[in-house]
Design a protein around this motif. Structure first.
Motif, mmCIF file in Angstrom:
data_model
loop_
_atom_site.group_PDB
_atom_site.id
_atom_site.type_symbol
_atom_site.label_atom_id
_atom_site.label_comp_id
_atom_site.label_asym_id
_atom_site.label_seq_id
_atom_site.Cartn_x
_atom_site.Cartn_y
_atom_site.Cartn_z
ATOM 1 N N LEU B 174 -74.615 21.365 53.113
ATOM 2 C CA LEU B 174 -74.148 20.085 53.649
ATOM 3 C C LEU B 174 -75.116 19.594 54.724
ATOM 4 C CD1 LEU B 174 -70.362 20.880 54.070
ATOM 5 C CD2 LEU B 174 -71.440 19.565 52.270
ATOM 6 N N PRO B 175 -75.288 18.286 54.839
ATOM 7 C CA PRO B 175 -76.146 17.776 55.912
ATOM 8 C C PRO B 175 -75.477 18.001 57.270
ATOM 9 C CG PRO B 175 -75.082 15.980 54.783
ATOM 10 C CD PRO B 175 -74.722 17.219 54.030
ATOM 11 N N PRO B 176 -76.250 17.983 58.367
ATOM 12 C CA PRO B 176 -75.646 18.195 59.671
ATOM 13 C C PRO B 176 -74.600 17.110 59.948
ATOM 14 C CG PRO B 176 -77.957 17.546 59.864
ATOM 15 C CD PRO B 176 -77.696 17.825 58.436
ATOM 16 N N ASN B 177 -73.565 17.512 60.639
ATOM 17 C CA ASN B 177 -72.540 16.556 61.048
ATOM 18 C C ASN B 177 -71.677 16.030 59.899
ATOM 19 O OD1 ASN B 177 -71.397 15.602 63.281
ATOM 20 N ND2 ASN B 177 -72.727 13.820 63.564
ATOM 21 N N PHE B 178 -71.808 16.637 58.712
ATOM 22 C CA PHE B 178 -71.083 16.112 57.553
ATOM 23 C C PHE B 178 -69.577 16.224 57.735
ATOM 24 C CE2 PHE B 178 -68.987 16.673 53.460
ATOM 25 C CZ PHE B 178 -69.428 15.550 52.792
ATOM 26 N N GLU B 179 -69.140 17.347 58.315
ATOM 27 C CA GLU B 179 -67.700 17.604 58.422
ATOM 28 C C GLU B 179 -66.994 16.471 59.166
ATOM 29 O OE1 GLU B 179 -70.005 19.837 58.759
ATOM 30 O OE2 GLU B 179 -69.385 21.795 57.999
#
Lengths: 194, 378
Positions: B174-179
């Motif tokens: 997942l890309p950073p900050n996706f959550e």
């Protein structure tokens, strides 16, 4: 339910560390109990007329001759409660001169079977130069037993040339009306340029 | 009768009262297929669906490519639901090759497949709206769908054809900050789809047009082997995410939606209710997902199966159970790949539902089957 407990059993076995000594008991436990029971009931009824190809978690496969397939399918529906076909696939085996038709049966009504797929396989004679519908590549249709196979069997007729005797509607389904080549999913039909 | 007409257009001799009508294949009310209906006045007496106009031979092509290069083209039958179409194939190849998937990858797969289910359902709902002449219901889902497409683009790099699932995990982490972004968008999305109740699902005009039309009884739904929303709208509680949980669905908190009516209205409501469950699943998965770790097992080039073997895996897609039967003969290419798709299995119900129905109800009954012509043809 019972298949869940089987999984737990498998897990506890794999967690137990000493792997070295016992090979045979592990193999016995690998056969899941519920699925083994299903296979045994079919063998009990039909004996050597069928062959249990494998028993895996949630999947049992039996191979049947084409003369017995209707009787076995009737038993699966009436006694073992499999009520619909999930999928019907053809597989071409030119080296055996046979075309295999594989029914994947499932059950909506029996909760104990909701994870199970019973794989019922039978084989038809394969013709070198097929004339779909007018050669020896014929199998009895299971449409009377499992209504849900109607379109699946039509697809196999056009894709492999297996004619289903007793099917009310052996017309083409996906291919164009003027398709005049080999049934395209046979192995001898090659994609152009490949 | 009239010898001057070219052969294809020759008028067929018909009963005085019965007229045969070809709907499609180039008709906005049929999708890429033809439905041949016979009508007596305004009532349909018989119907013969004729799919195949978008048959692309996916199964044949799969025999010419190896297990990895099959990935991008096997998702083509339903590009809006590409993760779910690929899912059973990937699970099957993993079983054939004996690959264990990392925990984090399983959660990413579940999130991607639930997002995809919503994207597909929104597209389907938009078309259902336009079939019923409800333009708002075309515009709203088509616009709100973009939210989730943006999320999937961040996740996989492509808007619709993701090719994200691979044997052994997923292609990228997942890309950073996706959550955080995902949680925010999914919460907003859930709020939006709840608003559809007022404009569409509680709309008396919709209810008048779809309730009690095309009723499929529980017995017939089972006998015909229907699946997905069609089956669950007829009162059969069967969702593979519960019945045969794959990856981490057994650890997540959600329920299956079942309605008893079996009419077009119930069939059109189930996918909408499912989207709310999807939002729950995504939130729960985001919470339970391991925060770091591997997302893919590195495979050797050109992986092969071990001798003659076969596997049948199935998942719950946006249109019901989607099964993949793979036969391996120990070569890098599969010997046979068969996709058993929900659309194809539900099509058999169409002649039953349309018999005795008014011609004007044909589009709404047909599209309530959650049918995707391209998927059915493969």
């Amino acid at each position: 339910m019972s298949s869940d407990s089987d999984n737990e059993q498998i897990e506890t076995v794999s967690d137990a560390e000493p792997v070295s000594a016992k090979v045979t008991p592990e193999k016995e436990i690998e056969l899941p109990k519920f699925e083994k029971g299903l296979a045994d009931r079919i063998v009990e009824k039909f004996g050597t007329r069928i062959k249990v190809a494998f028993v895996k978690p949630d999947r049992v496969r039996i191979n049947v001759g084409k003369d017995d397939v209707k009787e076995v399918a009737g038993f699966l529906r009436d006694v073992l409660n499999f009520d619909h076909a999930e999928s019907v696939s053809g597989v071409d085996y030119p080296q055996d001169k046979e075309i295999e038709v594989v029914y994947h049966l499932g059950s909506y009504t029996d909760p104990s079977l909701s994870r199970q797929i019973l794989v019922l396989a039978t084989r038809a004679q394969r013709e070198e130069n097929p004339i779909p519908g007018n050669d020896a590549t014929k199998l009895p249709s299971l449409r009377e037993i499992f209504y849900s196979v109607e379109f699946h069997e039509r697809e196999i007729f056009e894709m492999f040339g297996v004619y289903f005797q007793g099917h009310p509607d052996n017309r083409r389904l996906l291919l164009p009306e003027d398709w005049a080549d080999l049934p395209p999913l046979r192995k001898d039909f090659a994609i152009k340029g490949r | 009768m009239n010898k001057e007409l070219p052969p294809g257009l020759a008028l067929q001799k018909v009963d005085e009262r019965i007229m045969t009508l070809n709907v499609g294949p180039q008709h906005p009310g049929s999708g890429h297929m033809r439905i041949i209906v016979q009508i007596d006045g305004d009532f349909i007496v018989a119907c013969d669906p004729d799919p195949g106009y978008v048959h692309r031979g996916e199964e044949k092509m799969a025999e010419y490519r190896n297990y990895i290069t099959n990935i991008p083209h096997l998702e083509r039958p339903v590009i809006h639901d590409s993760c779910n179409v690929l899912y059973p194939y990937v699970l099957g190849v993993e079983e054939l090759l004996g690959i264990e998937v990392p925990e984090r990858a399983k959660y990413i797969r579940v999130i991607a497949s639930e997002l995809n289910r919503c994207v597909y359902t929104m597209y389907w709902l938009a078309i259902y709206g336009i079939f019923l002449g409800h333009s708002t219901m075309f515009m709203w889902p088509a616009g709100d769908r973009e939210l989730l497409i943006d999320l999937l683009e961040k996740m996989t790099g492509a808007r619709v054809t993701h090719a994200h699932f691979v044997p052994g995990g997923v292609r990228n982490d997942l890309p950073p900050n996706f959550e955080d972004v995902c949680l925010r968008q999914v919460n907003y999305f859930e709020k939006r789809i709840k608003e559809y109740a007022a404009v569409f699902y509680d709309n008396p005009i919709l209810i008048a047009r779809t309730a009690n039309t095309g009723v499929l009884s529980r017995e017939d739904a089972i006998r015909l082997g229907t699946t997905g929303s069609v089956l669950r709208a007829s009162g059969v509680d069967y969702d593979l995410r519960k019945k045969e949980p794959y990856d981490v669905y057994d650890e997540l908190d959600f329920q299956t939606n079942v309605l008893k009516e079996g009419d077009s209205y119930a069939r059109s409501k189930i996918p909408w209710l499912d989207m709310m469950e999807s939002c729950r699943i995504i939130r729960h998965a985001l919470q339970k997902m391991p925060k770091s770790g591997s997302v893919r097992v590195k495979l050797k080039p050109n992986p092969k199966g071990k001798g003659l073997d076969s596997v049948y895996k199935r998942v719950e897609s946006g249109r019901g159970s989607l099964g993949c039967y793979i036969v391996s003969d120990g070569k890098p290419e599969p010997y046979r790949v068969k996709l058993s798709v929900g659309s194809f299995r539900n099509l058999i119900a169409l002649p039953y539902l349309l018999k005795g129905e008014k011609l004007g109800n044909m589009p709404s009954v047909y599209w309530s089957l959650n049918y995707w012509p391209v998927e059915a043809d493969r």
